[in-house]
Design an enzyme around this catalytic site. Sequence first.
Site, PDB file in Angstrom:
ATOM      1  N   ASP A   1      -4.107  -2.935   1.567  1.00  0.00           N
ATOM      2  CA  ASP A   1      -5.165  -2.004   1.187  1.00  0.00           C
ATOM      3  C   ASP A   1      -4.697  -0.981   0.161  1.00  0.00           C
ATOM      4  OD1 ASP A   1      -3.709  -0.029   2.736  1.00  0.00           O
ATOM      5  OD2 ASP A   1      -4.654  -0.880   4.510  1.00  0.00           O
TER       6      ASP A   1
ATOM      7  N   ASP B   1       4.593  -2.475   6.910  1.00  0.00           N
ATOM      8  CA  ASP B   1       3.251  -2.026   7.302  1.00  0.00           C
ATOM      9  C   ASP B   1       2.425  -3.232   7.703  1.00  0.00           C
ATOM     10  OD1 ASP B   1       1.053  -0.445   7.721  1.00  0.00           O
ATOM     11  OD2 ASP B   1       0.535  -0.230   5.599  1.00  0.00           O
TER      12      ASP B   1
END
Length: 516
Positions: free
Chosen positions: A297, A369
């Site tokens: 993202d 992540d």
Amino acid sequence: MSEVSGPVRVAPREAWLLVATFLVAVAGLIYELIAATVSSYLLGDSVRQFSFVLGVFLSSMGAGAWVSRYVEEALPGFVWAQIGLGLIGGFLAPVLFFSYAWLGAVALPLFAMLVAVGVLSGMEIPLIARALKEIGAPEFRFENVLTADYIGALAASIAFPIVVIPFLGLMSASLAFGCLNLLVAGLSLWLFRARMRAVHWLAWALALLVSLAALWQSERLVSVVDASLFEDDVILSEATPYQQITITRFRDRVRLFLDHSIQFDTQDEYRYHESLVHPVLSLAPRAEKVLILGGGDGMALREVLKHDRVRAVTLVDLDPRVTELFATNPELVPLNRGAFADPRATVVNRDAWRFAEESTDSFDVILIDLPDPKNITLSKLYSREFYGVLTERLSADGLMVTQAGSPLFARQAFWSVARTMAATRNPIRPGAGLWTLPYHVYVPSFGDWGFVIAAPQQHRPRAPGLPRSLRYLTPDTWAAAQVFGSDIGPVEAEVNSIRDHALVGYYNEGWDTWFR
């Protein structure tokens, strides 16, 4: 003189039954893959769900093959099986999604429909073989039927991730292949119309009408399910070969869901991403080259680019559609402040482990992540073996950090990650483990959330030099993040390895205790 025999001519009806074998094999495997995929989306633990679905489906096929002996007329029985598959298999995904959205349960309808589809699929091959014999097929060989069946299964397994999911999605795919079964039923009715009765035509016509209407309205059905599953307006819902992407919005608040699990909420994502990125970057003696694993993202990338001493960032994310959306969609680009357009950023769409193994680059900081280790596929990216590969990509005084889940909701899982990193081989000091620094912050969307920094060399957890534009992290909040209360502090937990995946059990047990 010996008589030379010419090639055996295959009559149209015989050829059709072999083609039908291929088509029904394609549809049957697609239903199995849809069931496994939906169950892994909604129930989690993809390895367990695929294993259960495969076992139930194959055993049900065996039951169907046994039951087929009681079908007196093979051709009408085959048509009935196709009508049943067209309805039950075709509405498999819609029923499962609506059941989950409205009732909060999916296991019972999943396995009930799976058993029905398996039984009907298991009846197909014996009935087709009997039908070929009944119509007097010359040179009939049962292995020809099996060959067509196996080739159909191969075609379906290749088409499912490459064509079916990207272009149809689960809802439309289920209904489309239901229509395929009904097409097989319709052509069989016409070719063998002398053996059929009016009730077959009537049942087929009604089933086809209902299925085509549902397929025509499949996008609306998806919208209805999404509206029931998610609190806010769904602005994007898309299936990729890797996952289901859903993005919702309420006023200025945007949320990203992958496989129906929340990844961020713009209301509080800054707490998570600032805590993931800035402590490790501030502690690193050098931070010219940074690697981000996951984070498609671009939020972590946004935070990394706030540090002037960063010269190059490589972001590795498996799904190219996620990075494409957040790099180009005008509603999403502002969320990461156009981070993908920064000349320092390079995107690589690849499996994280393969990239780490095959890359020859060295990085000053590595940020992990990735999604939570809820299944074996993800757990391997939290294993001692994977962390060992990553240490080879670290510079001499480099650091890495991983998100490690909630020390409150999955306490043993969090400390398993910490102990796994501590037990990872040290490339600088043979026989020793890594230095680690666990910490945690409160993120309203997730609760109390933890991270672990690790490095081959020890680093003093000094007050970090933070960029001025941060909304949450300060020297004081960083100091508090390193303090764990007695109910979330260290507990005994095994090191996670690709040989045993202890982390998956810790993770699922912890979350189930709180929320199931």
